[in-house]
Design a protein around this motif. Structure first.
Motif, PDB file in Angstrom:
ATOM      1  N   ILE A  14       0.705  -1.420   0.534  1.00 50.99           N
ATOM      2  CA  ILE A  14      -0.247   0.109   0.081  1.00 50.99           C
ATOM      3  C   ILE A  14       0.794   1.057   0.059  1.00 50.99           C
ATOM      4  O   ILE A  14       0.521   1.916  -0.730  1.00 50.99           O
ATOM      5  CB  ILE A  14      -1.368   0.301   1.513  1.00 50.99           C
ATOM      6  N   VAL A  15       1.780   1.510   0.654  1.00 53.61           N
ATOM      7  CA  VAL A  15       2.757   2.372   0.614  1.00 53.61           C
ATOM      8  C   VAL A  15       3.665   2.343  -0.098  1.00 53.61           C
ATOM      9  O   VAL A  15       4.246   3.837  -1.237  1.00 53.61           O
ATOM     10  CB  VAL A  15       4.129   2.281   1.899  1.00 53.61           C
ATOM     11  N   MET A  16       3.677   1.717  -1.030  1.00 58.75           N
ATOM     12  CA  MET A  16       4.864   1.324  -2.475  1.00 58.75           C
ATOM     13  C   MET A  16       3.659   1.911  -3.413  1.00 58.75           C
ATOM     14  O   MET A  16       3.960   2.941  -4.326  1.00 58.75           O
ATOM     15  CB  MET A  16       5.090   0.334  -2.665  1.00 58.75           C
ATOM     16  N   SER A  17       2.607   2.185  -3.307  1.00 61.66           N
ATOM     17  CA  SER A  17       1.793   2.284  -4.363  1.00 61.66           C
ATOM     18  C   SER A  17       1.009   3.496  -4.121  1.00 61.66           C
ATOM     19  O   SER A  17       0.503   4.304  -5.179  1.00 61.66           O
ATOM     20  CB  SER A  17       0.135   2.062  -4.450  1.00 61.66           C
ATOM     21  N   ILE A  18       1.289   3.725  -2.483  1.00 60.61           N
ATOM     22  CA  ILE A  18       1.062   5.839  -2.386  1.00 60.61           C
ATOM     23  C   ILE A  18       1.845   6.447  -2.545  1.00 60.61           C
ATOM     24  O   ILE A  18       2.365   7.506  -3.675  1.00 60.61           O
ATOM     25  CB  ILE A  18       0.643   5.858  -1.036  1.00 60.61           C
ATOM     26  N   ASN A  19       3.224   5.803  -2.630  1.00 57.51           N
ATOM     27  CA  ASN A  19       4.416   7.209  -3.260  1.00 57.51           C
ATOM     28  C   ASN A  19       4.789   6.928  -4.725  1.00 57.51           C
ATOM     29  O   ASN A  19       4.785   7.692  -5.221  1.00 57.51           O
ATOM     30  CB  ASN A  19       5.880   6.371  -2.681  1.00 57.51           C
ATOM     31  N   THR A  20       3.897   5.737  -5.714  1.00 53.29           N
ATOM     32  CA  THR A  20       3.967   6.154  -7.030  1.00 53.29           C
ATOM     33  C   THR A  20       3.038   7.026  -7.212  1.00 53.29           C
ATOM     34  O   THR A  20       3.279   7.886  -8.344  1.00 53.29           O
ATOM     35  CB  THR A  20       3.223   4.158  -6.785  1.00 53.29           C
ATOM     36  N   ILE A  21       1.862   6.661  -6.548  1.00 52.94           N
ATOM     37  CA  ILE A  21       0.899   7.311  -7.340  1.00 52.94           C
ATOM     38  C   ILE A  21       1.461   9.210  -7.065  1.00 52.94           C
ATOM     39  O   ILE A  21       1.408   9.885  -7.785  1.00 52.94           O
ATOM     40  CB  ILE A  21      -0.070   7.348  -6.105  1.00 52.94           C
ATOM     41  N   ASN A  22       2.149   9.376  -5.639  1.00 53.86           N
ATOM     42  CA  ASN A  22       2.818  10.337  -5.398  1.00 53.86           C
ATOM     43  C   ASN A  22       3.890  11.056  -6.616  1.00 53.86           C
ATOM     44  O   ASN A  22       3.341  11.924  -6.590  1.00 53.86           O
ATOM     45  CB  ASN A  22       3.035  10.667  -3.856  1.00 53.86           C
ATOM     46  N   GLU A  25       2.293  12.647  -9.441  1.00 57.46           N
ATOM     47  CA  GLU A  25       1.289  13.740  -9.028  1.00 57.46           C
ATOM     48  C   GLU A  25       1.387  14.862  -9.854  1.00 57.46           C
ATOM     49  O   GLU A  25       2.329  14.725 -10.562  1.00 57.46           O
ATOM     50  CB  GLU A  25       1.659  14.265  -7.573  1.00 57.46           C
ATOM     51  N   LEU A  26       0.166  14.888 -10.720  1.00 54.24           N
ATOM     52  CA  LEU A  26       0.141  16.402 -11.495  1.00 54.24           C
ATOM     53  C   LEU A  26      -0.009  17.234 -10.963  1.00 54.24           C
ATOM     54  O   LEU A  26      -0.767  18.168 -10.440  1.00 54.24           O
ATOM     55  CB  LEU A  26      -1.481  16.132 -12.522  1.00 54.24           C
ATOM     56  N   LEU A  27       1.168  18.359 -11.125  1.00 56.83           N
ATOM     57  CA  LEU A  27       0.963  20.242 -10.513  1.00 56.83           C
ATOM     58  C   LEU A  27       0.929  21.081 -11.386  1.00 56.83           C
ATOM     59  O   LEU A  27       0.908  20.583 -12.729  1.00 56.83           O
ATOM     60  CB  LEU A  27       2.759  20.732 -10.123  1.00 56.83           C
ATOM     61  N   GLU A 226       9.824  23.517  -1.311  1.00 59.62           N
ATOM     62  CA  GLU A 226      10.979  22.133  -1.714  1.00 59.62           C
ATOM     63  C   GLU A 226       9.124  20.737  -1.529  1.00 59.62           C
ATOM     64  O   GLU A 226       9.289  20.740  -0.889  1.00 59.62           O
ATOM     65  CB  GLU A 226      11.857  21.869  -0.707  1.00 59.62           C
ATOM     66  N   LEU A 227       9.811  20.625  -2.997  1.00 59.77           N
ATOM     67  CA  LEU A 227       8.754  19.524  -3.328  1.00 59.77           C
ATOM     68  C   LEU A 227       9.512  17.956  -3.098  1.00 59.77           C
ATOM     69  O   LEU A 227      10.639  17.935  -4.000  1.00 59.77           O
ATOM     70  CB  LEU A 227       8.027  19.506  -3.892  1.00 59.77           C
ATOM     71  N   LEU A 228       9.530  17.551  -2.637  1.00 64.99           N
ATOM     72  CA  LEU A 228      10.114  16.536  -1.905  1.00 64.99           C
ATOM     73  C   LEU A 228       9.971  14.914  -3.048  1.00 64.99           C
ATOM     74  O   LEU A 228      10.963  14.335  -3.813  1.00 64.99           O
ATOM     75  CB  LEU A 228      10.132  15.731  -0.153  1.00 64.99           C
ATOM     76  N   GLN A 229       8.449  15.036  -3.772  1.00 62.66           N
ATOM     77  CA  GLN A 229       8.209  14.174  -4.513  1.00 62.66           C
ATOM     78  C   GLN A 229       7.824  14.186  -5.833  1.00 62.66           C
ATOM     79  O   GLN A 229       8.212  15.404  -5.863  1.00 62.66           O
ATOM     80  CB  GLN A 229       6.851  13.778  -4.052  1.00 62.66           C
ATOM     81  N   ASP A 230       8.399  13.885  -6.957  1.00 65.00           N
ATOM     82  CA  ASP A 230       8.568  13.687  -7.970  1.00 65.00           C
ATOM     83  C   ASP A 230       7.296  14.524  -8.514  1.00 65.00           C
ATOM     84  O   ASP A 230       6.170  14.194  -7.853  1.00 65.00           O
ATOM     85  CB  ASP A 230       9.129  12.908  -9.378  1.00 65.00           C
ATOM     86  N   PHE A 231       6.864  14.820  -9.998  1.00 67.63           N
ATOM     87  CA  PHE A 231       5.704  15.396 -10.190  1.00 67.63           C
ATOM     88  C   PHE A 231       5.736  15.206 -11.990  1.00 67.63           C
ATOM     89  O   PHE A 231       6.595  15.519 -12.644  1.00 67.63           O
ATOM     90  CB  PHE A 231       5.258  16.594  -9.710  1.00 67.63           C
ATOM     91  N   ASN A 232       4.443  15.333 -12.215  1.00 67.41           N
ATOM     92  CA  ASN A 232       4.300  16.122 -14.086  1.00 67.41           C
ATOM     93  C   ASN A 232       3.610  16.788 -14.006  1.00 67.41           C
ATOM     94  O   ASN A 232       3.503  17.415 -12.751  1.00 67.41           O
ATOM     95  CB  ASN A 232       3.750  14.420 -14.014  1.00 67.41           C
ATOM     96  N   VAL A 233       3.682  17.670 -15.355  1.00 68.37           N
ATOM     97  CA  VAL A 233       3.100  18.669 -15.651  1.00 68.37           C
ATOM     98  C   VAL A 233       1.966  18.172 -16.779  1.00 68.37           C
ATOM     99  O   VAL A 233       2.802  17.898 -17.258  1.00 68.37           O
ATOM    100  CB  VAL A 233       4.205  20.174 -15.687  1.00 68.37           C
ATOM    101  N   GLU A 234       1.239  19.301 -16.852  1.00 66.98           N
ATOM    102  CA  GLU A 234      -0.063  19.310 -17.765  1.00 66.98           C
ATOM    103  C   GLU A 234       1.338  19.877 -18.920  1.00 66.98           C
ATOM    104  O   GLU A 234       1.422  21.090 -19.324  1.00 66.98           O
ATOM    105  CB  GLU A 234      -0.969  20.664 -17.869  1.00 66.98           C
TER     106      GLU A 234
END
Length: 441
Positions: A14-22, A25-27, A226-234
């Motif tokens: 579950i944690v790995m799944s949450i981390n994958t979703i995060n 994450e779309l900014l 400081e965004l610790l997690q990776d993100f995607n953009v539009e």
């Protein structure tokens, strides 16, 4: 397997799944703008400057209110006194004690100061509005800076997707070449060519991924967070400019933030002249006080204890008939400063016209280039599809197939660059016209 171990494994998954979703994450653009305006240090400083100007423009800083001061004091004396009276009697006092106490409240109020207070208060109001325009300019620059970096990430993301598709086609080509070689239908050269092309495509992907990392760091810097997690953009872009050229130019002459600031400076300069001229007029002030005094006298005094209380009030008129020329010089300099501000306004109007024409032509050209690139994509895709079909049946060699593939790749990368270049040109045009904050991004 025990129940506890199953629960632990489920928790980890579950944690790995949450981390994958995060991590994915779309900014969005709106979220990025909101974050930048909340955290960007330049915007924070500009907002603080507005608060200071607002405080300065309050009635408490206007000079219209009176001043009230309180005073108090105490004196204690020990005296050695020798007193000789008119009848010849002499009295000597050693260590005679006496004390005095006083307290009072003083009121001062300027009834008239040649209207200087009035014009100063108006200047403070104008400076408050000027600080708001300065904050708006900071916000506009921050948004343009943010979206420039944001669209850079978006363009690189589109490029990465295109390169991944190119690599997938090349891998499929290698599989086909290896299969044909295994069955004696092709030479080893076709396999080697496909492997070389895979390496080239892989290197392009590695370089683009590194560019994306750098661009995202730049974006985080502008966001001020400081965004610790990776993100995607539009990566989708909408061109929202709905104005005609003439109406947009008229808006630029009315709403351009640099022009509005100059107009505020002109208003302040006009008030400075009036403030300076107030020095030619007299000042009328009102004073009032309430006092209490008590004296405990020594034995040499006729009065042992005395207490006084009372009110006093008065008017005072001050007229500086000649101050050595300071007021005259101040008025002259204020008039010169007004002329300077008016000249700056004319210069800004000329600059706006030039920048607007350049920005409009730049936007129209880049938008036209983008539309041409969109058409070019269809042509390149059609050419690639036809070449791929011929390649599968052996009518086209690998070199011709690779050339068609590269032509499609170049067209897609050029389309991506043209799309975001046109959008940034639109933002520049909207900023010059003063409409940047009035349209969706």
């Amino acid at each position: 397997m025990s129940i506890n171990i199953k629960i632990l494994i489920a928790t980890v998954l579950i944690v790995m799944s949450i981390n994958t979703i995060n991590a994915q994450e779309l900014l969005t653009k709106d979220e990025a703008i909101q974050t930048a305006l909340e955290n960007n240090y330049g915007v924070k400083i500009a907002k603080n400057n507005v608060e200071v100007a607002k405080n300065n423009a309050e009635i408490l800083n206007s000079g219209y209110l009176p001043t009230v001061t309180g005073t108090a004091g105490a004196t204690y004396n020990v005296d050695n006194t020798e007193a000789q009276f008119s009848n010849g009697t002499t009295t000597t006092l050693s260590g005679a004690e006496s004390s005095r106490y006083n307290a009072g409240i003083n009121l001062n109020y300027t009834l008239f100061d040649g209207f200087g207070r009035r014009y100063n208060y108006k200047i403070l109001k104008e400076q408050y509005q000027l600080s708001e325009l300065q904050a708006r300019e900071t916000i506009e620059n921050t948004i343009v800076q943010l979206l420039t970096v944001y669209y850079n990430v978006a363009q690189l993301s589109d490029n990465l997707e295109t390169l991944n598709q190119t690599l997938a086609v090349t891998k499929d080509r290698l599989t086909r070449a290896q299969y044909q070689f295994d069955y004696g239908q092709n030479t080893k050269l076709e396999v080697l060519n496909a492997q070389v092309d895979i390496n080239t495509d892989s290197i392009n992907i590695i370089n683009t991924k590194q560019q994306i990392k750098i661009a995202k760091r730049d974006l985080k810097l502008v966001l001020g967070e400081e965004l610790l997690q990776d993100f995607n953009v539009e990566t989708e872009v909408d061109f929202t400019l709905q104005f005609k050229k003439d109406s947009l130019y008229q808006n630029a002459k009315k709403r351009n933030v640099a022009l509005l600031q100059t107009e505020k400076n002109i208003a302040i300069s006009q008030l400075d002249i009036k403030t300076g001229k107030s020095g030619y007029l007299p000042t009328l002030g009102l004073t009032g006080s309430y006092g209490w005094n008590k004296s405990n006298n020594n034995a040499a005094s006729f009065v042992a204890v005395s207490t006084n209380t009372g009110l006093s009030g008065g008017l005072n008129l001050t007229w500086n008939l000649f101050d050595g020329g300071t007021t005259i010089t101040r008025v002259k300099n204020a008039k010169i400063n007004l002329q300077t501000q008016q000249l700056q306004k004319e210069n800004i109007l000329l600059t706006i016209k030039t920048n607007f024409e350049n920005a409009w032509d730049d936007y129209q050209n880049k938008l036209e280039i983008y539309n041409i690139q969109e058409t070019n994509i269809l042509t390149a895709q059609n050419n690639f599809d036809r070449t791929q079909e011929k390649f599968k049946i052996g009518q086209v060699n690998s070199i011709e197939f690779r050339q068609a593939q590269l032509n499609l790749l170049t067209a897609e990368l050029s389309r991506n660059q043209a799309k975001f270049s046109a959008k940034l040109a639109e933002l520049q045009l909207l900023q010059i016209s003063g409409e940047l904050l009035n349209v969706p991004f």
